[in-house]
Design a protein around this motif. Structure first.
Motif, PDB file in Angstrom:
ATOM      1  N   LEU A  93     -10.582   7.446   1.278  1.00 24.60           N
ATOM      2  CA  LEU A  93      -9.699   7.431   0.126  1.00 24.60           C
ATOM      3  C   LEU A  93      -8.973   8.769   0.106  1.00 24.60           C
ATOM      4  O   LEU A  93      -9.601   9.825   0.076  1.00 24.60           O
ATOM      5  CB  LEU A  93     -10.484   7.233  -1.176  1.00 24.60           C
ATOM      6  N   MET A  94      -7.643   8.712   0.166  1.00 23.87           N
ATOM      7  CA  MET A  94      -6.832   9.934   0.188  1.00 23.87           C
ATOM      8  C   MET A  94      -5.718   9.817  -0.849  1.00 23.87           C
ATOM      9  O   MET A  94      -5.214   8.726  -1.101  1.00 23.87           O
ATOM     10  CB  MET A  94      -6.200  10.147   1.570  1.00 23.87           C
ATOM     11  N   ILE A  95      -5.333  10.934  -1.405  1.00 21.63           N
ATOM     12  CA  ILE A  95      -4.159  10.998  -2.268  1.00 21.63           C
ATOM     13  C   ILE A  95      -3.003  11.440  -1.367  1.00 21.63           C
ATOM     14  O   ILE A  95      -3.066  12.496  -0.738  1.00 21.63           O
ATOM     15  CB  ILE A  95      -4.359  11.993  -3.434  1.00 21.63           C
ATOM     16  N   VAL A  96      -1.954  10.602  -1.302  1.00 29.20           N
ATOM     17  CA  VAL A  96      -0.856  10.822  -0.362  1.00 29.20           C
ATOM     18  C   VAL A  96       0.461  10.866  -1.124  1.00 29.20           C
ATOM     19  O   VAL A  96       0.691  10.063  -2.028  1.00 29.20           O
ATOM     20  CB  VAL A  96      -0.817   9.686   0.690  1.00 29.20           C
ATOM     21  N   ASN A  97       1.316  11.797  -0.741  1.00 30.94           N
ATOM     22  CA  ASN A  97       2.638  11.873  -1.335  1.00 30.94           C
ATOM     23  C   ASN A  97       3.448  10.662  -0.881  1.00 30.94           C
ATOM     24  O   ASN A  97       3.464  10.316   0.302  1.00 30.94           O
ATOM     25  CB  ASN A  97       3.327  13.164  -0.907  1.00 30.94           C
ATOM     26  N   ASN A 157       2.271  11.347  -6.075  1.00 31.26           N
ATOM     27  CA  ASN A 157       1.122  11.126  -5.205  1.00 31.26           C
ATOM     28  C   ASN A 157       0.424   9.841  -5.624  1.00 31.26           C
ATOM     29  O   ASN A 157       0.300   9.566  -6.820  1.00 31.26           O
ATOM     30  CB  ASN A 157       0.144  12.306  -5.304  1.00 31.26           C
ATOM     31  N   VAL A 158      -0.003   9.090  -4.638  1.00 26.10           N
ATOM     32  CA  VAL A 158      -0.686   7.826  -4.912  1.00 26.10           C
ATOM     33  C   VAL A 158      -1.941   7.745  -4.047  1.00 26.10           C
ATOM     34  O   VAL A 158      -1.992   8.307  -2.953  1.00 26.10           O
ATOM     35  CB  VAL A 158       0.221   6.606  -4.643  1.00 26.10           C
ATOM     36  N   PRO A 159      -2.946   7.041  -4.526  1.00 27.82           N
ATOM     37  CA  PRO A 159      -4.160   6.891  -3.721  1.00 27.82           C
ATOM     38  C   PRO A 159      -3.953   5.854  -2.622  1.00 27.82           C
ATOM     39  O   PRO A 159      -3.250   4.864  -2.798  1.00 27.82           O
ATOM     40  CB  PRO A 159      -5.190   6.401  -4.743  1.00 27.82           C
ATOM     41  N   CYS A 160      -4.564   6.125  -1.489  1.00 28.12           N
ATOM     42  CA  CYS A 160      -4.490   5.213  -0.352  1.00 28.12           C
ATOM     43  C   CYS A 160      -5.868   5.092   0.286  1.00 28.12           C
ATOM     44  O   CYS A 160      -6.581   6.086   0.432  1.00 28.12           O
ATOM     45  CB  CYS A 160      -3.531   5.731   0.713  1.00 28.12           C
ATOM     46  N   LEU A 161      -6.208   3.871   0.649  1.00 29.25           N
ATOM     47  CA  LEU A 161      -7.380   3.653   1.488  1.00 29.25           C
ATOM     48  C   LEU A 161      -6.880   3.694   2.925  1.00 29.25           C
ATOM     49  O   LEU A 161      -6.113   2.827   3.350  1.00 29.25           O
ATOM     50  CB  LEU A 161      -8.024   2.301   1.179  1.00 29.25           C
ATOM     51  N   TYR A 204      -2.865   3.375  -8.833  1.00 26.38           N
ATOM     52  CA  TYR A 204      -4.188   3.978  -8.955  1.00 26.38           C
ATOM     53  C   TYR A 204      -5.282   2.937  -9.132  1.00 26.38           C
ATOM     54  O   TYR A 204      -6.408   3.132  -8.690  1.00 26.38           O
ATOM     55  CB  TYR A 204      -4.216   4.996 -10.107  1.00 26.38           C
ATOM     56  N   GLN A 205      -4.960   1.833  -9.762  1.00 28.54           N
ATOM     57  CA  GLN A 205      -5.969   0.790  -9.953  1.00 28.54           C
ATOM     58  C   GLN A 205      -6.143  -0.077  -8.715  1.00 28.54           C
ATOM     59  O   GLN A 205      -7.194  -0.686  -8.541  1.00 28.54           O
ATOM     60  CB  GLN A 205      -5.607  -0.067 -11.165  1.00 28.54           C
ATOM     61  N   SER A 206      -5.135  -0.128  -7.864  1.00 22.84           N
ATOM     62  CA  SER A 206      -5.211  -0.885  -6.605  1.00 22.84           C
ATOM     63  C   SER A 206      -4.572  -0.041  -5.508  1.00 22.84           C
ATOM     64  O   SER A 206      -3.380  -0.186  -5.213  1.00 22.84           O
ATOM     65  CB  SER A 206      -4.459  -2.215  -6.726  1.00 22.84           C
ATOM     66  N   PRO A 207      -5.323   0.865  -4.922  1.00 19.26           N
ATOM     67  CA  PRO A 207      -4.750   1.759  -3.907  1.00 19.26           C
ATOM     68  C   PRO A 207      -4.149   0.994  -2.725  1.00 19.26           C
ATOM     69  O   PRO A 207      -4.601  -0.091  -2.376  1.00 19.26           O
ATOM     70  CB  PRO A 207      -5.950   2.582  -3.434  1.00 19.26           C
ATOM     71  N   PHE A 208      -3.114   1.582  -2.132  1.00 13.53           N
ATOM     72  CA  PHE A 208      -2.521   1.004  -0.928  1.00 13.53           C
ATOM     73  C   PHE A 208      -3.556   1.004   0.190  1.00 13.53           C
ATOM     74  O   PHE A 208      -4.336   1.952   0.329  1.00 13.53           O
ATOM     75  CB  PHE A 208      -1.327   1.833  -0.453  1.00 13.53           C
ATOM     76  N   LEU A 209      -3.539  -0.024   1.002  1.00 20.25           N
ATOM     77  CA  LEU A 209      -4.320  -0.058   2.235  1.00 20.25           C
ATOM     78  C   LEU A 209      -3.351   0.342   3.331  1.00 20.25           C
ATOM     79  O   LEU A 209      -2.331  -0.322   3.534  1.00 20.25           O
ATOM     80  CB  LEU A 209      -4.877  -1.460   2.470  1.00 20.25           C
ATOM     81  N   VAL A 210      -3.631   1.460   3.995  1.00 22.97           N
ATOM     82  CA  VAL A 210      -2.685   2.016   4.965  1.00 22.97           C
ATOM     83  C   VAL A 210      -3.392   2.375   6.271  1.00 22.97           C
ATOM     84  O   VAL A 210      -4.605   2.531   6.315  1.00 22.97           O
ATOM     85  CB  VAL A 210      -1.981   3.285   4.411  1.00 22.97           C
ATOM     86  N   CYS A 211      -2.571   2.507   7.306  1.00 21.04           N
ATOM     87  CA  CYS A 211      -3.057   3.130   8.539  1.00 21.04           C
ATOM     88  C   CYS A 211      -2.163   4.344   8.789  1.00 21.04           C
ATOM     89  O   CYS A 211      -1.001   4.365   8.400  1.00 21.04           O
ATOM     90  CB  CYS A 211      -3.066   2.158   9.710  1.00 21.04           C
ATOM     91  N   LYS A 212      -2.752   5.354   9.394  1.00 22.07           N
ATOM     92  CA  LYS A 212      -2.056   6.623   9.593  1.00 22.07           C
ATOM     93  C   LYS A 212      -1.503   6.686  11.009  1.00 22.07           C
ATOM     94  O   LYS A 212      -2.186   6.322  11.970  1.00 22.07           O
ATOM     95  CB  LYS A 212      -3.035   7.784   9.360  1.00 22.07           C
ATOM     96  N   THR A 213      -0.264   7.164  11.127  1.00 20.17           N
ATOM     97  CA  THR A 213       0.349   7.310  12.445  1.00 20.17           C
ATOM     98  C   THR A 213      -0.033   8.667  13.029  1.00 20.17           C
ATOM     99  O   THR A 213      -0.533   9.543  12.313  1.00 20.17           O
ATOM    100  CB  THR A 213       1.885   7.216  12.353  1.00 20.17           C
ATOM    101  N   GLU A 214       0.238   8.826  14.304  1.00 19.41           N
ATOM    102  CA  GLU A 214      -0.052  10.110  14.953  1.00 19.41           C
ATOM    103  C   GLU A 214       0.802  11.232  14.370  1.00 19.41           C
ATOM    104  O   GLU A 214       0.411  12.389  14.393  1.00 19.41           O
ATOM    105  CB  GLU A 214       0.166   9.993  16.458  1.00 19.41           C
ATOM    106  N   ALA A 215       1.964  10.882  13.829  1.00 18.53           N
ATOM    107  CA  ALA A 215       2.863  11.878  13.242  1.00 18.53           C
ATOM    108  C   ALA A 215       2.462  12.253  11.814  1.00 18.53           C
ATOM    109  O   ALA A 215       3.115  13.075  11.182  1.00 18.53           O
ATOM    110  CB  ALA A 215       4.298  11.365  13.258  1.00 18.53           C
ATOM    111  N   GLY A 216       1.390  11.637  11.301  1.00 21.30           N
ATOM    112  CA  GLY A 216       0.917  11.976   9.969  1.00 21.30           C
ATOM    113  C   GLY A 216       1.537  11.169   8.846  1.00 21.30           C
ATOM    114  O   GLY A 216       1.378  11.503   7.675  1.00 21.30           O
ATOM    115  N   HIS A 217       2.255  10.097   9.187  1.00 18.07           N
ATOM    116  CA  HIS A 217       2.815   9.210   8.164  1.00 18.07           C
ATOM    117  C   HIS A 217       1.850   8.057   7.930  1.00 18.07           C
ATOM    118  O   HIS A 217       0.969   7.782   8.740  1.00 18.07           O
ATOM    119  CB  HIS A 217       4.192   8.696   8.598  1.00 18.07           C
ATOM    120  N   PHE A 218       2.037   7.383   6.814  1.00 17.57           N
ATOM    121  CA  PHE A 218       1.133   6.303   6.424  1.00 17.57           C
ATOM    122  C   PHE A 218       1.932   5.011   6.320  1.00 17.57           C
ATOM    123  O   PHE A 218       3.008   4.996   5.710  1.00 17.57           O
ATOM    124  CB  PHE A 218       0.458   6.639   5.089  1.00 17.57           C
TER     125      PHE A 218
END
Length: 193
Positions: free
Chosen positions: A21-25, A105-109, A67-81
């Protein structure tokens, strides 16, 4: 047990292993290419628009949705989600112009790896179908006809209920009658096979 469901369950366990769980801009978040392609072909917001006018909502409510339903994301090598799930909230945040606010900023899984194509599609389909079938109270038959036909049918597979994705997400609903009973709506206006 449904063999397809078991395969997906095991694949999902692998992908969720090591999730953080990360907070991402928001400026570092964009749609996964498959989700973006879907969003270009299908206007989710107009299909699932509730009867209320969201222009009366405070911009904070959309942020609270994230915040109640965080995004489900995958992270790229460049640091983007890249967003795999949370399309409706993402579109609403962008519509509200949060993307231009550098302090949003929003929460992301964050998944440890990008899921295989079949699982990414299933995650997206569940993300789209959830508000329609599981959360919205006032469901119109024309919306069901439009959304489910778009998501679950093709020339090769004209039946919603026989599609592998439908059978994985809703294995107990095998007919239009069962769907309508579950949703407490009339079978007369639902035109699904």
């Amino acid at each position: 047990m449904n063999y397809q469901v078991e395969i997906i369950r095991r694949e999902l366990e692998k992908v969720l292993d090591g999730v953080q769980l990360m907070i991402v801009n928001l400026k570092f978040i964009s749609l996964d290419k498959d989700v973006e392609e879907f969003a270009k072909r299908f206007n989710l917001i107009s299909s699932l628009k509730p009867s209320s006018d969201d222009s009366f909502e405070s911009p904070v409510t959309t942020l609270l949705d994230a915040y109640q339903s965080p995004f489900l994301v995958c992270k790229t090598e460049a640091g983007h989600f890249r967003v795999l799930s949370g399309l409706l909230t993402y579109q609403k945040l962008c519509k509200a112009k949060y993307a231009k606010n550098v302090d949003t900023n929003v929460p992301c899984l964050v998944l440890s790896r990008r899921p295989k194509t079949q699982l990414r599609r299933l995650i997206l389909m569940n993300d789209v179908v959830r508000p329609l079938l599981k959360e919205f109270v006032d469901i119109r038959a024309d919306t069901i006809n439009h959304v489910l036909s778009h998501l679950f049918t093709s020339i090769e597979q004209p039946s919603v209920f026989r599609s592998p994705e439908w059978q994985t997400l809703f294995p107990s609903i095998r007919t239009k009658t069962e769907l309508c009973q579950w949703l407490h709506i009339s079978t007369k206006s639902v035109k699904l096979k």
